[in-house]
Enzyme design. Sequence first.
Site, short mmCIF file in Angstrom:
data_model
loop_
_atom_site.label_atom_id
_atom_site.label_comp_id
_atom_site.label_asym_id
_atom_site.label_seq_id
_atom_site.Cartn_x
_atom_site.Cartn_y
_atom_site.Cartn_z
N LYS A 73 0.87 4.72 6.86
CA LYS A 73 0.28 5.54 5.80
C LYS A 73 0.97 6.91 5.79
CE LYS A 73 -2.83 2.33 4.96
NZ LYS A 73 -2.73 1.48 3.75
N SER B 187 0.79 -1.22 0.00
CA SER B 187 0.00 0.00 0.00
C SER B 187 0.83 1.28 0.00
CB SER B 187 -0.94 0.03 1.21
OG SER B 187 -0.21 0.19 2.41
#
Length: 264
Positions: free
Chosen positions: A147, A76
């Site tokens: 993230k 990701s």
Amino acid sequence: MDTEAQHTERDRSSTPEDGAEEEGSRSARRYRLLRHRGRRGPMSLRTAGLTGAACAVFVLLLSHFVIQPFQIPSSSMEPTLQVGDRVLVNKLAYRFDAEPRRGDVIVFDGTGSFVQEEVTENPVSSVVREGLAVLGLAEPAETDFVKRVVGVGGDRVVCCDKGGRVEVNGVPVDERYLHPDGVPSEVAFDIVVPKGTLWVMGDHRSNSRDSRDHLGQPGGGMVPLDMVVGRVDWIGWPAGRWSGISATDAFSGVPGAPPGGAHG
């Protein structure tokens, strides 16, 4: 009588006794040396054990308070971070009233934001996994995520503008760190980040479950500041990828959010 001869004979006759005494001294010294070595053996093992325990405590304290290894479990965050990378999370980055900034890559506990239900795990396997995770040898817990911060408290984050870019406080962001195979977002959104929270997204937007996926859920996909573990500052493994995580200037032109949050 020859006195000199008597002394010579006497000296010769005393030699065996002196030799026996010298041999006895050698045996005594050898015995004491062996006893000393016998006592020193267990002490060495004990010292090694204490040294090992002290090192383990030091590593645990270092990992808990200063720098924690973290294994990247998914794609990701490609191309910035790749699957299997061991990164070092700076846990002092946001101490002393410092807060995450736009563009920072962070690790956070997603309980209550990305994970709505309590995750249960076998106690024994949990202890083993946590011990290995401290050394970056195991994948992180299911509630831990990595993230990039795109919006901080008060920011208005919109996707997308006419050029297909994410806007923050009305300014389009040139996100050069994104995966080349994707777009800034295939999901349209227009949100204002509540104070004390963060809006986060992966760099591989088409393969990242991030704040966008939790819109409409409790918390709206926002990550509370107190759930942030730290900032990812370095890639420590594999050796061929040793490097620091470069700060991005993508948000340099974004103004601060006005009091009460940005409004369109």
